[in-house]
Design a protein around this motif. Structure first.
Motif: not given
Lengths: 346, 346, 346, 346
Positions: C287-293, C339-344, D287-289, D343-346
């Protein structure tokens, strides 16, 4: 039993001294100091020590400390060290200083990179404590300037090439990377977990890092002529370890196998330098927690450049381990006493 | 000098045994085996050992090995261990088995969680080797079932509460987390750096993890009645360490200070258990590389629940360190010999 | 275009708001504030933003800010938020407050866990902004109390069980773990890289963590009766992510498949809740970087306990992402906009 | 809507393509392949995609795939790519190949570093897809050789210096470091978490890394004369990111400010290259992501050397992001479409 003081025990080199000396059969740490934590047991500052080293941190009162111990490790920031070292010296105590204050022989150079030296008259007495190069002098010294972490990796990495006059002394480029414990335990945003983790960056680029003068001093001595280097440190998201990747131009065409033979001869019998076979390269992971310096040597056949890679644990061979190695030499003890700890892997 | 064999030395518990035994003054490792790397020096598999432990890995031929050594550590996967342990036993060698094969007293239970046992007749001889609970038996044993990593942290964490009949034995929930070395050195996608790093997850949830039967066996013995627990392991992006956070319901109202006094009495004189003062909680970082088990105890005043938190290094107290502790006891050596290494922090 | 202010933009939730809103087609961030960095471009504080978001940080002057924008995100510490929110409200601006100041309906409870509330008269107006449970109210609200990170993971994890009266409300134990960004960007020794890295520990154990009252408030509303929980947070050496492992006792015997069906029905159509199939468990890495639960549900057949595991990114669904979701609802925009960003991954 | 196939979607560049294309308003991914996971939804291989991208992985049947899509990304290992690319080409599909197979113009050079080329007749058609240097050609191309990750960072880092004839082309030394995702998702012991974590090491030292020929090809074109470089890659314990620290000797004395002005002019208007101001250095964390390449330039006044440091995310600008940038150019779409993710920080 040697009675030992650690002055400035609340940083990472302090706790590492305590860890190493705990395994040393001839040493009792009888005094530890910390300005900010005086009155608390050192194990409340470093819970790893609990139950084995619960000695109470004291204020730094040099005279009182000197009366209680045989030898003093100063693990203070630069300047703070030279404010107290003369007192220990006057009272006849051997001192191993882990700061930069006595590493630079020339007071003007020290002043240019740091600040005016407070007791330049001590500089000629101080021995730059790298045992592989200066064992006899260390044994006779009363004041050891314990080398910096980057300098240790670079000097050990280049000594055979410079002594052997294999490379052009003007051609040296050092690209080095350190774990984060090298940045100390100060509460700075730059050193927060989320600022360091998952990132890799250079810092102090362009000839401004304060380890440069001591590296150049020692390399110049080895080369027999003054030299300048390009030095670029990087910060790695890990706790411990320094890897220095060192580029230089040889006088003529060279082979890796010959260079490795040169290194093996140079470091023959050294307990803490491991020269790796051809094709094998060091990793900081393989020296972690130990006093080893691992060195790999390669030649780029396409460009002719020599590439030396050296790895140490910055807190051990790069600081506290080397300090104990120096102490052993100064005190006539076996050089490896308390230091024959294998790397912790993984 | 005890002559020791390490059977299955190419995994993380194998290299950790070699690291610890290198500091042990009464042991010589004279045989190491590895099916996949036989013929190579163990230091080519684990470069951290280079120059200090370059012994060549052999094939696993139990009879030949038994002739050469006094005591055998088997650091093999389950099943592989019980295929060779009987041979070592028949030849009169003491065995410390780090696998699960002799931990479960009941062969049927073993069969249910693992597979049919090959030599159930040895189970009554095997002593579950947790020195804090079974020191005398270990000293007399010829076959030690060295406890699992999670079980060690849970059993030491709960023993005083269960022995003291403080808590309802049916109420135990263990929420535990392990560093990645616990997953072994097998080449699996799930254990790749990028799969583990920057993530936290549970696995083996719902009563299926194979450490459950040995935890329940030992806790039931302590409680004096059979019990079941809920056990949830998690994977932490770090190399070493297990932290078990253990919840239970006391019979009546209890105070943290009283419970801590109970723990202090229970573990009085134990060299490797550190009961933390009220308000202090353990971290795996503070036991890393050492044989310590740190235990903190709290009571949630709002819900009445007791919360015990215990931390170990899974490769030391959770495996190889405890194995050496058992060896010392079996051989009549001081229990802490070779094991008084302070945690490596940071 | 909505004109938006971010008050307190120099922390991790601030930069995350800027990252998310940069992808939002209907928003222009026209004001960002920071007491300590006023006058500098926000991209000098967070270089990740360079070239895309170079707006200059201002001092926090509520009236002036209110005149320039339509909606205000307050990403301030508690107390600092309630000092300025009333001014924004009086000037007719919608406010989404990411602090704790308006989350607790009862001023006395707030006072007990934090400090005396400065404007309790606003509490009845504030809507605890968890869209999956309170979508209509959020759409009508002028003041959103954006939920805490741990509470979001716990409330979403337990809502179906409590609403469905499946479990005993007194039996809830929450064992949760968070990445280090949850500790904020303050310069504290405890949050240094070397203090956090390679360690796992609990903190705030025993019913003292300030997220408890808001969790209990919301769970009590769902259960229809007041309840208390045991809540133990842990710190994980990673940047982002919260995983809550939640234990409870069902009224009778239950099956995982039935519970999963319950969750699927409860969250049917929800854009940001992913109920995982039987046997699949969530990881913060996914879920990193995303709005998911992500929510996984299991039953421990041996003890009968229900185990729910929920994973979020603490900076997204646990803070800034949920804040934008609330903003979309308040402003009549599609809920997933920006908010429709997929997890990184990785 | 463009219909897109991703051939070889079970690696890290595959999932990154899916992440980026999910935010691309003009693209529908209608086909994904994987030899080892055919028949399973891609979201079972990469759970981060669940609920947003559940398309089923197919076997790689080029003709059938070509019939269904407009454009093909091949994210296969080298050799596997050139086995299928000709079929896609024959069927009139545009191909963006992320492997090395079409990057080297000279088939003999390819053969020397890799293996005999299977379709050298396609090499003249392939455009080395670095948009900042070759935008017009990319727009006309049918086959893009998407650059390697290290090469992207080095070529963008050196282009202004070489085009501007500022430095001696024979003097280039590249010391580069990559996150572990660059090593792929293959199940190898060397890439296990515990082998990579807490370590830093070089690999492929001495002129043997396969990215050298493509770096030298492109740098030679920029310099107008053939050149060789020394290139040393390192492995960093982090998921993503490449930092290249590049040393070279200028023709005469140069100033950092002048060089930065040169870089700013060279990259004027470029959406994804950020030239940093004097004294500011890039970090992979910033620059990550994202698709950014951050470049800092310094001069070591003591040795006269120029030091350029460039940072990219190896999976974005170093692979999948640049591939999408190329796709946009080939298809006449705005170059930044789907790529303006901060970029995704942190």
């Amino acid at each position: 039993m040697l009675k030992v003081a650690i002055v400035g025990a609340s940083g990472y080199t302090g706790v590492e001294l305590l860890r190493i000396l705990h395994s040393h059969p001839e040493v009792a740490v009888t005094c530890v100091t910390s300005e900010q934590s005086a009155g608390r047991p050192v194990s409340s500052v470093f819970p790893s020590l609990r139950g084995r080293c619960d000695i109470v941190l004291e204020n730094l009162e040099p005279v009182g400390i000197a009366e209680k111990v045989d030898i003093v490790f100063t693990a203070l920031p630069h300047k703070a060290a030279m404010e107290v070292v003369p007192t220990f010296m006057k009272m006849g105590k051997d001192v191993i200083d882990l700061s930069a204050d006595y590493r630079i022989h020339d007071a003007d150079t020290y002043g240019k990179w740091y600040e005016p030296h407070l007791n330049p008259e001590l500089l000629p007495e101080a021995v730059y404590g790298i045992p592989e190069l200066r064992r006899a002098e260390i044994a006779e010294a009363s004041l050891i300037a314990n080398p910096g972490c980057y300098p240790t990796s670079v000097i050990l990495g280049l000594a055979p090439l410079l002594k052997g006059k294999v490379i052009d002394p003007k051609s040296i480029i050092v690209d080095a990377a350190s774990g984060t414990s090298g940045a100390g335990r100060g509460a700075k945003v730059d050193n927060l977990y989320c600022e360091v983790n998952e990132g890799f960056r250079a810092y102090g680029v362009g000839g401004v890092h304060r380890h440069i003068p001591e590296i150049e001093q020692e390399l110049s001595l080895l080369a027999g002529i003054p030299l300048n280097i390009t030095f670029t440190p990087h910060l790695v998201p890990m706790d411990r370890g320094i890897l220095s990747t060192i580029y230089s131009q040889p006088g003529g065409s060279v082979k890796a196998s010959d260079l490795i033979a040169l290194y093996e001869a140079f470091y023959d019998g050294e307990p803490f330098v491991r020269v790796l076979p051809e094709g094998v390269l060091p990793s900081t992971a393989h020296v972690r927690g130990s006093n080893f310096c691992d060195i790999g040597v390669t030649v780029d056949q396409r460009t002719g450049r020599v590439i030396v890679i050296s790895a140490i644990d910055n807190l051990v061979k790069g600081a506290s381990g080397q300090a104990v190695q120096n102490m052993n030499l100064m005190c006539g003890l076996p050089e490896t006493l308390g230091l024959d700890l294998l790397p912790v892997f993984p």
